[in-house]
Design a protein around this motif. Structure first.
Motif, PDB file in Angstrom:
ATOM      1  N   ARG A  99     -42.377  30.891 -56.497  1.00  0.00           N
ATOM      2  CA  ARG A  99     -43.743  30.695 -56.977  1.00  0.00           C
ATOM      3  C   ARG A  99     -44.692  30.556 -55.799  1.00  0.00           C
ATOM      4  NH1 ARG A  99     -44.637  30.237 -62.234  1.00  0.00           N
ATOM      5  NH2 ARG A  99     -42.758  30.072 -63.490  1.00  0.00           N
ATOM      6  N   ASN A 100     -45.871  31.086 -55.966  1.00  0.00           N
ATOM      7  CA  ASN A 100     -46.895  30.911 -54.929  1.00  0.00           C
ATOM      8  C   ASN A 100     -47.479  29.516 -55.027  1.00  0.00           C
ATOM      9  OD1 ASN A 100     -46.632  33.515 -53.975  1.00  0.00           O
ATOM     10  ND2 ASN A 100     -48.118  34.340 -55.430  1.00  0.00           N
ATOM     11  N   THR A 101     -47.753  28.919 -53.891  1.00  0.00           N
ATOM     12  CA  THR A 101     -48.351  27.588 -53.920  1.00  0.00           C
ATOM     13  C   THR A 101     -49.611  27.509 -53.062  1.00  0.00           C
ATOM     14  OG1 THR A 101     -46.768  26.973 -52.217  1.00  0.00           O
ATOM     15  CG2 THR A 101     -46.254  26.317 -54.479  1.00  0.00           C
ATOM     16  N   ASP A 102     -49.470  27.802 -51.768  1.00  0.00           N
ATOM     17  CA  ASP A 102     -50.596  27.608 -50.860  1.00  0.00           C
ATOM     18  C   ASP A 102     -51.563  28.793 -50.899  1.00  0.00           C
ATOM     19  OD1 ASP A 102     -52.177  26.483 -48.836  1.00  0.00           O
ATOM     20  OD2 ASP A 102     -51.091  27.606 -47.311  1.00  0.00           O
ATOM     21  N   GLN A 103     -52.150  29.013 -52.083  1.00  0.00           N
ATOM     22  CA  GLN A 103     -53.039  30.163 -52.230  1.00  0.00           C
ATOM     23  C   GLN A 103     -54.485  29.750 -52.030  1.00  0.00           C
ATOM     24  OE1 GLN A 103     -52.370  30.991 -56.265  1.00  0.00           O
ATOM     25  NE2 GLN A 103     -50.241  31.618 -56.019  1.00  0.00           N
ATOM     26  N   LYS A 104     -55.017  30.052 -50.875  1.00  0.00           N
ATOM     27  CA  LYS A 104     -56.439  29.787 -50.683  1.00  0.00           C
ATOM     28  C   LYS A 104     -57.205  31.067 -50.984  1.00  0.00           C
ATOM     29  CE  LYS A 104     -55.711  25.965 -47.590  1.00  0.00           C
ATOM     30  NZ  LYS A 104     -56.102  25.270 -46.367  1.00  0.00           N
ATOM     31  N   SER A 105     -57.281  31.393 -52.275  1.00  0.00           N
ATOM     32  CA  SER A 105     -57.877  32.658 -52.670  1.00  0.00           C
ATOM     33  C   SER A 105     -59.324  32.743 -52.225  1.00  0.00           C
ATOM     34  CB  SER A 105     -57.783  32.831 -54.184  1.00  0.00           C
ATOM     35  OG  SER A 105     -56.427  32.802 -54.583  1.00  0.00           O
ATOM     36  N   LYS A 106     -59.971  31.599 -52.116  1.00  0.00           N
ATOM     37  CA  LYS A 106     -61.371  31.631 -51.705  1.00  0.00           C
ATOM     38  C   LYS A 106     -61.529  32.206 -50.309  1.00  0.00           C
ATOM     39  CE  LYS A 106     -63.098  27.974 -54.670  1.00  0.00           C
ATOM     40  NZ  LYS A 106     -63.379  26.522 -54.691  1.00  0.00           N
ATOM     41  N   ASP A 107     -60.477  32.041 -49.466  1.00  0.00           N
ATOM     42  CA  ASP A 107     -60.522  32.622 -48.132  1.00  0.00           C
ATOM     43  C   ASP A 107     -60.859  34.107 -48.187  1.00  0.00           C
ATOM     44  OD1 ASP A 107     -59.749  30.210 -47.164  1.00  0.00           O
ATOM     45  OD2 ASP A 107     -57.909  30.914 -46.194  1.00  0.00           O
ATOM     46  N   TYR A 108     -60.610  34.718 -49.328  1.00  0.00           N
ATOM     47  CA  TYR A 108     -60.748  36.164 -49.409  1.00  0.00           C
ATOM     48  C   TYR A 108     -62.025  36.623 -50.108  1.00  0.00           C
ATOM     49  CZ  TYR A 108     -56.013  36.234 -47.708  1.00  0.00           C
ATOM     50  OH  TYR A 108     -54.895  36.079 -46.937  1.00  0.00           O
ATOM     51  N   SER A 109     -62.796  35.665 -50.629  1.00  0.00           N
ATOM     52  CA  SER A 109     -63.963  36.080 -51.400  1.00  0.00           C
ATOM     53  C   SER A 109     -64.941  36.879 -50.537  1.00  0.00           C
ATOM     54  CB  SER A 109     -64.649  34.859 -52.016  1.00  0.00           C
ATOM     55  OG  SER A 109     -64.989  33.958 -50.985  1.00  0.00           O
ATOM     56  N   HIS A 110     -64.949  36.614 -49.249  1.00  0.00           N
ATOM     57  CA  HIS A 110     -65.897  37.336 -48.387  1.00  0.00           C
ATOM     58  C   HIS A 110     -65.518  38.804 -48.217  1.00  0.00           C
ATOM     59  CE1 HIS A 110     -62.636  36.442 -45.646  1.00  0.00           C
ATOM     60  NE2 HIS A 110     -63.184  37.190 -44.734  1.00  0.00           N
ATOM     61  N   ILE A 111     -64.321  39.156 -48.617  1.00  0.00           N
ATOM     62  CA  ILE A 111     -63.939  40.571 -48.467  1.00  0.00           C
ATOM     63  C   ILE A 111     -63.666  41.238 -49.806  1.00  0.00           C
ATOM     64  CG2 ILE A 111     -63.067  40.499 -46.082  1.00  0.00           C
ATOM     65  CD1 ILE A 111     -60.245  40.444 -48.023  1.00  0.00           C
ATOM     66  N   ALA A 112     -64.131  40.637 -50.881  1.00  0.00           N
ATOM     67  CA  ALA A 112     -63.858  41.194 -52.213  1.00  0.00           C
ATOM     68  C   ALA A 112     -64.363  42.620 -52.344  1.00  0.00           C
ATOM     69  CB  ALA A 112     -64.480  40.310 -53.291  1.00  0.00           C
ATOM     70  N   THR A 113     -65.472  42.921 -51.707  1.00  0.00           N
ATOM     71  CA  THR A 113     -66.027  44.272 -51.847  1.00  0.00           C
ATOM     72  C   THR A 113     -66.010  45.043 -50.530  1.00  0.00           C
ATOM     73  OG1 THR A 113     -68.244  43.421 -51.378  1.00  0.00           O
ATOM     74  CG2 THR A 113     -67.588  43.532 -53.699  1.00  0.00           C
ATOM     75  N   LYS A 114     -65.469  44.413 -49.478  1.00  0.00           N
ATOM     76  CA  LYS A 114     -65.434  45.072 -48.164  1.00  0.00           C
ATOM     77  C   LYS A 114     -64.030  45.613 -47.884  1.00  0.00           C
ATOM     78  CE  LYS A 114     -68.834  41.945 -46.040  1.00  0.00           C
ATOM     79  NZ  LYS A 114     -69.006  40.875 -45.032  1.00  0.00           N
ATOM     80  N   TYR A 115     -63.982  46.691 -47.147  1.00  0.00           N
ATOM     81  CA  TYR A 115     -62.689  47.248 -46.751  1.00  0.00           C
ATOM     82  C   TYR A 115     -62.389  46.820 -45.320  1.00  0.00           C
ATOM     83  CZ  TYR A 115     -63.476  50.191 -50.853  1.00  0.00           C
ATOM     84  OH  TYR A 115     -63.716  50.647 -52.120  1.00  0.00           O
ATOM     85  N   ARG A 116     -61.404  45.971 -45.134  1.00  0.00           N
ATOM     86  CA  ARG A 116     -61.073  45.519 -43.781  1.00  0.00           C
ATOM     87  C   ARG A 116     -60.480  46.680 -42.967  1.00  0.00           C
ATOM     88  NH1 ARG A 116     -57.050  41.001 -45.406  1.00  0.00           N
ATOM     89  NH2 ARG A 116     -56.800  42.517 -47.065  1.00  0.00           N
ATOM     90  N   PRO A 117     -60.879  46.843 -41.727  1.00  0.00           N
ATOM     91  CA  PRO A 117     -60.326  47.918 -40.892  1.00  0.00           C
ATOM     92  C   PRO A 117     -58.801  47.791 -40.780  1.00  0.00           C
ATOM     93  CG  PRO A 117     -62.247  46.962 -39.820  1.00  0.00           C
ATOM     94  CD  PRO A 117     -61.923  46.085 -41.008  1.00  0.00           C
ATOM     95  N   SER A 118     -58.143  48.926 -40.887  1.00  0.00           N
ATOM     96  CA  SER A 118     -56.684  49.025 -40.708  1.00  0.00           C
ATOM     97  C   SER A 118     -55.872  48.189 -41.693  1.00  0.00           C
ATOM     98  CB  SER A 118     -56.304  48.708 -39.254  1.00  0.00           C
ATOM     99  OG  SER A 118     -56.881  49.697 -38.403  1.00  0.00           O
TER     100      SER A 118
END
Lengths: 358, 358, 358, 358
Positions: free
Chosen positions: A86-105
């Protein structure tokens, strides 16, 4: 199309996203009657897990796994073995800044275009977290192989331009003697310093994992498409961040003469051996009884702690800032993954070899 | 266990030994309604065939092929396409001297041990002659891909230590302008001289084939095990004499920093591109629309015109003398094989991608 | 999508149309070291071939086959066995009258709609001629099974409403004692008369083939999807004109009580047996060591010598006249096909069972 | 060998034992972009679950399921969908009396012999509880098919010798109007009485489930081995307790003449139809656009509330007493399982058909 399955007879299927409920593996085709060593699974997961040392990501994953099926009183029953983390340490908010952006590579752009939908939290299925499921299956395979006298020894042989020089005199016991998993403590220390330095700069660096397979019998591998090294190569190239695979003499073979490269057969202690081992233990796609060895090249981790130019899902220019907790160098944690995928290939071919003569 | 099949949807099965009745391929899963261009098949077979130039083996193979099924009035019907090449120039006697000897760095020993029986004439199934069947299937796949705007361009980029230096300014039309298939006539000439020189010494030499895929759409490849580069890697490693595979930045990536390696997304002429292409056209296992590129390392041919130490099937020391007609360097003839295997992977993934959205 | 392959470990791929160059089979996964008995293959092909008796079609097929690969000095080598039968008696003109018409209860319409192209001569790939390729592979599998003590005995148990009454007292040697392949000469004669009568009327009739597998060890079959009877069922239903499959008590089971149906275990001559065999030799999808038995229902051949209403490829009403040479009843020739498909399933599961314990 | 996977493109793998931690399914190859209807899954599980009515076993299963992966914000992402049901009502002690005994007509004996180890609690993997995992996957497939205009309607057409007489005038809405799932309330009542009567006697009884597929397009199914009815047949025969499968005219076809059996093509409302439908909607293995129909025969449940003769694992004669909670007749609960397996086959062939033309 179904593409989350690996192996022909000993066959694993993995599932799960880094920020969903959990990840898991179903092993179908495991022979009956083998002990399942939970500690061995746990040990390999510890070697893979984030946050294990000063040179890995500080993200923590608990890696408590649950065996859901296929084992009765500690013994494999021949039915599918299903194991869930099971996943536990999910800081999904860490990713909100890239929800619509494509990270290089990263895989953001290609996944969005392929599927038309994307779980942007932590890369979804493209996250290296998926490999924990492989490590579980690999630990089980390694246990079975061990009972047949086969051991797999992967280690870090290069970080950036710092390379092990004399790979022949190896003491495999040293692999886990240091946090970078290089069985040469002098080189290991230089690698660790290098990684720490790179980390300070907010940058990342690539490296090489080398794998040795000891005790492999003659006869594994199939003649044409399923050559042993072709299946090992596919297994390695299926690991996140891998850019290259070579076995035996590898890319150096391109510069060699036949008279240099050929390995003379001879008899030693009543065993057939070859005097050199440019073959890397595999002739014509089939193991020849000599140690098998190969190298796997890993690129530097794509997430860096710097601003980078990119685009978003509206094709607009954007800046992607480095956030989150990521590895400065992936190879120390890749070692158990290479071990695992190697074990899956070798055990599968062991079983495939059982039906060649009947 | 069955192991002579390649591909999931566009699936080929090859059969045949170098000194049996013939070799052939059955293509199952070819979509209906495509023209079969017999000349294109013939052209690729000519590029692969022995005896084509002064730097290949002088063994001759006729390569007349017969389409047995699956094509009606020149059009694919969606049923299996079976194509047969009969063997003609079989000098089986050439091999009688090695009937009981294991040639160094050949598959003789491993095949004998695996199967308990071995067709010693010409290596049986381990003969590179099997690749003619792949070239046929690949030519058909290349025809279909061409109709979708995808072209595959393989070429020789290194022979021994002679390497092409500037691979960026390539004129693919030059590939077949010279017998070594290097699209840089100056380098090509040096390669040809090198091979001729090696041949005079009765020796052989390795080399590298580079492949470029142009026009590949975004979205090919699957997230986990069946990454596009993993399937390309397996395809290449399944070719005789291949020792290594790398794509994009490849083994160099191991020495690079993330800040150097990352490819920035940008928009050019309303198209999403990346400013650099260390990814080699593949991100997270899925094509990103940029050109795909990879390198394949070939070892020197094992048969050399010299006496070599070895053993026989009684484990006695013997001398293997160099006889027969063999290539001093395999890469010029490997080019169409790399083309073919690449086409099989790309077309299969094109078809696999059709069912991701529905 | 690829769909001309059958089997997991002992795997066959067939190709070819009834009016193309020929038909053939590639067997991949045949273990090495077995004798190939060409006479046994020939014998089974004779049993399947048209024109063999007064109650089969008078169309003649030569059935001369050629082994192209996989056999060295009469022994299987473990490499793919490719066998080709060239077409000879192709009266393609016989079919010109139906080039644009869809024959009732034939595959013409569905093939045309699926593929957009159709080889109308003789049904193309939907022709029962394809089964000759299966019979070849099945004969090889039967040879291997025989060496393991397993025999397969199929026979005609019903033609229309003429049925064998007492199937228990069977003398398998009588199967080929008459042209209808019913091992009860009294019933056989009535069947033959019936078929001759039907033929005179320009009509056709259905029937049932029953199969017994003797000597099958305990343990074949897999627990869930690949139950032994599920794989046998698929194999039978893949034969042209088959409409139903039942094993053991079959459809009668739907009317039975548990207390009637259950088979009591007991010991006889130190062997575990069951007192009755409603299970048909298979419990929970796995063979229990008792004889396996099943029935296969065949519909009447669709081609009749009468005018029939239909449509053409312009959706216009047309009349299809009966022409050509066809079987009045397919079951006598279906017997070796049932034998063959049964052998393929059993041998495949024998091999699959080799890797359950290790 | 791996054998817990079903389907080629839409592919499910199930795991779990009736008395382990739980059972589950991984669906790989589900296209992206579809809504997942949790209520629809729940509804089908309710139809399958024990304890649902007076004529099923009183054993209760909670059937609370958890979606672990593959769905983001209610939409399929194209990645594997993993769903788990935890076991709750496990009365493992109920089985202690048969730990060393082989129950007649159960899988105990064959599993023990095949694997050398057996989870005796509730049949382990051979328990029909495994089918709950299939029902989940089937519910998802049914949802996707519905969006394409295809519905699947299974119902009980016979219990013992009580049969529905006029299957043509069916009102599918009546299927779930009664607890036996026969869409003819008069017949249903007689079936229910029969089952209650059988239950009182401690006995069990067999039955037939009939399935209709409405709205299936022309072109599903493959020409040779993967005929649509062959794959449906395998799917049905893989369900616990199934003894026979027939489609269209089925076993009756064996008694028919070609002139009776052939279905004339005609045009109605600009659509191609056949005047009769002995074909059962499938010609030459490919759907012809007419309704598809087939029958599935189920044997009486093996567990009866009576003493039965048997043997134990020492080959000693023993008595097996009827204990535990079991179904007197399995067909009412088999209806959603037939629905589910049918949906899996049809959706898989829908997807397979996408790559026939390109």
């Amino acid at each position: 199309m179904a593409a989350n399955t690996f192996g022909e007879i000993f066959r694993i299927t993995t599932y799960g996203e880094s920020h969903g409920k959990g990840i898991g593996v179903v092993i179908d085709g495991c022979p009956s009657g083998f002990d399942i060593d939970l500690d061995a699974i746990h040990y390999q997961l510890q070697r893979r897990k984030p946050g294990q040392s000063a040179i890995t990501t500080q993200r923590r994953e608990e890696e408590a796994f649950e065996v859901l099926s296929g084992v009765f009183e500690g013994i494999t029953t021949g039915t599918p073995i299903s194991i869930l983390i099971r996943n536990t340490d999910q800081k999904s908010k860490d990713y909100s800044h890239i929800a619509t952006k494509y990270r290089p590579s990263h895989a953001d752009y290609t996944y969005a275009k392929k599927y038309g939908i994307r779980d942007y939290r932590g890369g979804g299925r493209s996250s290296a977290r998926e490999t924990a499921a492989r490590v579980i299956a690999g630990a089980i395979a390694q246990g079975i192989l061990k009972s047949k006298g086969i051991t797999i020894q992967s280690f870090v042989s290069a970080v950036g331009d710092i390379q092990m020089t004399d790979i022949k005199k190896l003491d495999y016991k040293l692999i886990d003697d240091n946090i970078v998993r290089c069985p040469d403590n002098y080189t290991a220390e230089r690698m660790i310093e290098k990684i720490k330095d790179i980390k300070k700069q907010g940058d990342t660096i690539g490296g090489i994992v080398t794998c040795h397979i000891i005790g492999c019998p003659v006869g594994l591998g199939a003649p044409v498409f399923d050559k042993l090294h072709a299946d090992l190569g596919k297994a390695m190239l299926s690991i996140n961040a891998v850019k290259g695979f070579e076995y035996g003499s590898g890319f150096d073979a391109a510069k060699m003469l036949g008279s240099e490269h050929n390995d003379a057969f001879t008899i030693k202690d009543d065993e057939v051996i070859t005097e050199s081992n440019h073959a890397g233990g595999i002739l014509g796609g089939i193991s020849n009884g000599m140690p098998i060895n190969f190298n796997v090249a890993f690129k530097p981790v794509a997430t860096i702690m710097r601003d980078q130019k990119s685009i978003n899902d509206q094709n607009e220019a954007v800046t992607v800032s480095g956030k989150g907790r990521h590895d400065p160098c992936v190879v120390p944690r890749a070692v158990p993954i290479v071990d695992a995928m190697t074990a899956l290939v070798i055990l599968d071919h062991m079983l495939r070899n059982e039906v060649v003569r009947f």
